[in-house]
Design a protein around this motif. Structure first.
Motif, mmCIF file in Angstrom:
data_model
loop_
_atom_site.group_PDB
_atom_site.id
_atom_site.type_symbol
_atom_site.label_atom_id
_atom_site.label_comp_id
_atom_site.label_asym_id
_atom_site.label_seq_id
_atom_site.Cartn_x
_atom_site.Cartn_y
_atom_site.Cartn_z
ATOM 1 N N PHE A 1 0.856 -1.187 0.000
ATOM 2 C CA PHE A 1 0.000 0.000 0.000
ATOM 3 C C PHE A 1 0.894 1.240 0.000
ATOM 4 O O PHE A 1 1.212 1.773 1.067
ATOM 5 C CB PHE A 1 -0.906 0.015 1.227
ATOM 6 N N PRO A 2 1.324 1.709 -1.159
ATOM 7 C CA PRO A 2 2.310 2.809 -1.216
ATOM 8 C C PRO A 2 1.689 4.165 -0.920
ATOM 9 O O PRO A 2 1.428 4.967 -1.809
ATOM 10 C CB PRO A 2 2.824 2.724 -2.659
ATOM 11 N N LEU B 1 -3.990 7.427 11.205
ATOM 12 C CA LEU B 1 -5.246 6.765 11.550
ATOM 13 C C LEU B 1 -5.487 5.534 10.695
ATOM 14 O O LEU B 1 -5.955 4.489 11.185
ATOM 15 C CB LEU B 1 -6.412 7.744 11.405
ATOM 16 N N LEU B 2 -5.178 5.620 9.405
ATOM 17 C CA LEU B 2 -5.414 4.479 8.529
ATOM 18 C C LEU B 2 -4.412 3.358 8.782
ATOM 19 O O LEU B 2 -4.760 2.170 8.663
ATOM 20 C CB LEU B 2 -5.381 4.921 7.067
ATOM 21 N N PHE C 1 -6.437 4.282 -0.133
ATOM 22 C CA PHE C 1 -6.145 3.278 0.896
ATOM 23 C C PHE C 1 -7.383 3.025 1.751
ATOM 24 O O PHE C 1 -7.739 1.874 2.032
ATOM 25 C CB PHE C 1 -4.968 3.759 1.741
ATOM 26 N N ALA C 2 -8.046 4.100 2.159
ATOM 27 C CA ALA C 2 -9.274 3.958 2.945
ATOM 28 C C ALA C 2 -10.366 3.272 2.124
ATOM 29 O O ALA C 2 -11.113 2.426 2.640
ATOM 30 C CB ALA C 2 -9.755 5.334 3.414
ATOM 31 N N PHE C 3 -10.472 3.623 0.849
ATOM 32 C CA PHE C 3 -11.473 3.000 -0.025
ATOM 33 C C PHE C 3 -11.206 1.500 -0.182
ATOM 34 O O PHE C 3 -12.131 0.681 -0.145
ATOM 35 C CB PHE C 3 -11.460 3.686 -1.389
ATOM 36 N N ILE C 4 -9.941 1.132 -0.344
ATOM 37 C CA ILE C 4 -9.585 -0.283 -0.485
ATOM 38 C C ILE C 4 -9.974 -1.059 0.773
ATOM 39 O O ILE C 4 -10.590 -2.130 0.702
ATOM 40 C CB ILE C 4 -8.078 -0.426 -0.769
ATOM 41 N N MET C 5 -9.605 -0.536 1.940
ATOM 42 C CA MET C 5 -9.956 -1.225 3.183
ATOM 43 C C MET C 5 -11.463 -1.341 3.337
ATOM 44 O O MET C 5 -11.983 -2.373 3.778
ATOM 45 C CB MET C 5 -9.339 -0.502 4.382
ATOM 46 N N VAL D 1 -6.613 -0.623 -6.987
ATOM 47 C CA VAL D 1 -7.763 0.220 -6.653
ATOM 48 C C VAL D 1 -8.979 -0.189 -7.480
ATOM 49 O O VAL D 1 -10.100 -0.323 -6.961
ATOM 50 C CB VAL D 1 -7.425 1.708 -6.892
ATOM 51 N N LEU D 2 -8.795 -0.412 -8.774
ATOM 52 C CA LEU D 2 -9.911 -0.770 -9.659
ATOM 53 C C LEU D 2 -10.510 -2.117 -9.280
ATOM 54 O O LEU D 2 -11.733 -2.304 -9.368
ATOM 55 C CB LEU D 2 -9.442 -0.786 -11.113
#
Length: 711
Positions: free
Chosen positions: A254-255, A321-322, A390-394, A469-470
């Motif tokens: 997760f870069p 936080l993430l 990153f937040a969207f992926i989680m 992400v996609l």
């Protein structure tokens, strides 16, 4: 998009795209209160501007993201990049509408770097932390979509995504035709075991910056127990080791942190604590892991109370936080996993209200006064974007794999995809500028996702992280389409009940066409796994792309419940168990079951049967063991519900070969599906000795299934 919100003050008439921007602007005409700096006596019309100004006083006017940590004296020569120019003044005797422009100019003069991307998105003063507010309370933001951005709702956005996508006439669920097996092509995959090697250019301890970092870290954590702060965990050599492990094993996945410009002296210590504890949990020393656990008992609260936990939150706060969320969800105890789920919505709300998912970014970074400033400004903007993803992926991962309610939909994400790796990895301003000029323009997330649903390949210019992400965009669409179908089913069931009809909904409810479209889109996405360069992102995408296929047709939590595993969403009742079992039985009878089983078998084969014995504690892909576990549960459930218990124990290899052969021979009836004892045994062994408590529970569950499978 045209502006729609107009200032009603005579002779002003300024227009804004968002209502919160208009609300902020009105403070310039009629400030609710004038805030005065006690240090230099400058006046401000907004509390957030005063607080930001005061933080600059505390850190010499050069640190935007101090993390609530203010040393008594500069800790190193690199911590003194302070402009000697006096702070620009704001004349409060001017007309009110001129105060804000002057204040913005003053901020620009006071800071050596351009204003961060999200600084423009300030809001009215908030009297209490955002995590105490429900997601409906955000200014102009809602749970599913941003109404102020012209969205028409999730249903319309999903319809737009699918558009006029048509399936080919010959589409069928024949597993012999439709299973994509990427093993037929060559993959460039990195070593999937944890890397504990220190970097080659290890400095001598006498000159190590980690001594200074240790002092700052201990000061930021000073409210923690003294015996904890005296732990060998905080030895400079250990801290450097955790740092190296993090960048080798997690940031490569997760870069979100820019390693080339990362400066220990400038890094807020609470962000450093989040980074180091995540690295420590991947280290071979169990004592370091236990210390990281103790630090996480208080780390989130320290970030919440730092003063930066308000919209728009600075970059360091979101990153920290993430990383805390990721640590607690995927590496820690069950208690921490559940707490991370509880606070996930609060972090997403903070990011929404700070504009993290809007498309308001500009190219001003490239227009800075020097190449160095331009590079750092661009890094900050790109980092904000990557944090949002990153937040969207989680969110997408955990709603599909842990059964959590999603906090985001694809329609929320109005951003370009992450940039190419060669641009992100540039280590100097000159190399960055050259590579940026040579790289293709970043494509937007939503149009690219829609193209993927139309079976158009992802542009070759998309980086591995963009492709990752996609894939999670497809996870997210699947989850929301399932929710839409479930709602329609509940409504129809209620209508039938009102009319005295059967409570079971008619079989005609729901249109499964979307499932076939998503299945094809995931097949198209799988070509992203082909790469000439090693990529931890793409390596992580291998098991997840199998799970993306699987979760179209089943709910993983049903199998978790049916196997008697500890609940991930609360206590499990007999009624919930019965419903889960009934849903699995219905799935077993559908043609899509064979396709689902095929992907589970291929996931297990690609994970377990490589050149070396698979050991989950050595895997640097956090979710792969969890995917392996659930693929095994699905095979076990199908076997026991279709053929009952079996004491016959064949090897896992023989079972998988037998099953895959049977699935691809669609002229014969599938037999021997319940001979799973060998598979259960080797998967249980591969998951043994994991530190993550949920995988420990998975081991226990598999052991019980081994006992239950014998008549």
């Amino acid at each position: 998009m045209s502006a729609r919100h107009v200032c009603s003050i005579p002779a002003c008439g300024k227009t804004f795209k968002r209502p919160e921007h208009l609300s902020r602007h009105r403070l310039n005409h009629r400030p609710k209160k004038i805030y005065t700096c006690e240090t230099c006596h400058k006046d401000f019309v907004r509390l957030d501007l005063l607080q930001r100004h005061q933080r600059r006083h505390e850190r010499g006017m050069s640190y935007r993201n101090s993390g609530g940590y203010v040393p008594d004296t500069p800790t190193s020569p690199s911590a003194t990049h302070v402009s000697d120019a006096p702070a620009a003044e704001v004349d409060m005797n001017l007309p009110a509408e001129e105060v804000a422009p002057q204040q913005q100019h003053a901020d620009a003069v006071s800071s050596p770097l351009p204003v961060p991307l999200n600084t423009a998105l300030t809001f009215e003063t908030i009297d209490y932390p955002d995590f105490l507010q429900g997601p409906q309370m955000g200014t102009g933001h809602h749970v599913i979509f941003d109404a102020s951005d012209g969205a028409h709702g999730l249903a319309e956005d999903l319809d737009w995504l699918f558009g006029n996508v048509a399936l080919p006439d010959d589409f069928a669920l024949d597993p012999s035709l439709d299973i994509t097996i990427p093993n037929d092509v060559s993959f460039a995959s990195p070593n999937s075991t944890l890397s504990h090697q220190p970097s080659i250019d290890t400095p001598s301890l006498a000159s190590s910056p980690w001594f200074t970092a240790r002092t700052r870290l201990l000061d930021a954590l000073r409210t923690m127990p003294q015996d904890l702060l005296g732990d060998p965990f905080f030895e400079p050599s250990n801290l450097k080791s955790f740092f190296d492990i993090y960048f080798a094993n997690y940031n490569a996945h997760f870069p979100i942190l820019h390693q080339a410009s990362f400066n220990l002296d400038d890094t807020p210590p609470l962000l450093l604590a989040a980074l180091l504890t995540l690295g420590a949990t991947l280290s071979p020393e169990s004592a370091h892991y236990r210390t990281a656990e103790r630090i996480h008992e208080s780390l989130r609260w320290l970030i919440f109370s730092s003063g930066s936990f308000q919209p728009p939150a600075p970059l360091w706060c979101l990153q920290a936080l993430l990383l805390v969320q990721a640590y607690e969800k995927m590496f820690s105890t069950r208690r921490h996993h559940e707490m991370a789920h509880i606070f996930h919505g609060a972090v997403i709300t903070l990011m929404r209200r700070g504009g993290s998912y809007s498309s308001d970014s500009t190219d001003d970074a490239t227009k800075a006064s020097s190449a160095e400033r331009a590079w750092h400004s661009w890094v900050e903007q790109e980092s904000f974007k990557r944090v949002a993803y990153f937040a969207f992926i989680m969110d997408a991962q955990h709603s599909s794999i842990f059964g959590h309610t999603p906090a985001l939909s694809v329609s929320d994400v109005r951003l370009a995809l992450p940039c190419a790796d060669e641009v992100w990895d540039s280590s100097t301003p000159s190399s960055w500028k050259k590579r940026l000029s040579e790289s293709a323009q970043a494509v937007q997330f939503l149009p690219t996702l829609r193209s993927l649903l139309s079976r158009r390949p992802i542009p070759s210019s998309c980086s591995p992280f963009a492709r990752f992400v996609l894939l999670h965009g497809l996870f997210n669409v699947t989850k929301h389409m399932q929710a839409r179908d479930l709602m329609a089913m509940d409504i129809e069931t209620g209508r039938a009940s009102d009319h005295g009809a059967e409570s079971t909904p008619p079989s005609t409810i729901g249109d499964d066409n979307w499932k076939e479209i998503l299945d094809r889109a995931i097949d198209t996405w799988s070509f992203s796994l082909m790469s000439q360069r090693p990529s931890l992102c793409l390596e992580a995408g291998r098991p997840l792309h199998r799970m993306a296929h699987v979760t179209i047709y089943v709910n993983l939590i049903d199998f978790h419940t049916f196997a008697g595993a500890p609940s991930l969403t609360g206590s499990t009742t007999r009624h919930e168990y019965a419903k889960a079992k009934r849903r699995i039985q219905v799935w077993c009878e559908r043609p899509s079951a064979k396709r689902t089983l095929s992907h589970c078998i291929l996931l297990i084969q690609e994970t377990m049967f490589t050149r070396k014995r698979y050991r989950a504690p050595e895997d640097n892909i956090a979710l792969r063991p969890w995917c392996l576990y659930h693929a095994t549960l699905i095979l076990w459930a199908f076997g026991i519900l279709t053929e009952g218990k079996s004491a016959e124990k064949i090897s896992a290899e023989d079972y998988l070969v037998h099953m895959l052969s049977g699935l691809m021979d669609h002229h014969s009836e599938l037999k021997g599906t319940n001979r799973t004892l060998g598979l259960l045994t080797v998967v249980k062994e591969s998951l043994s000795d994991c530190r993550w408590e949920l995988l420990q529970e998975a081991c226990t569950t598999l052991g019980k299934l081994i006992e239950l499978s014998v008549p």
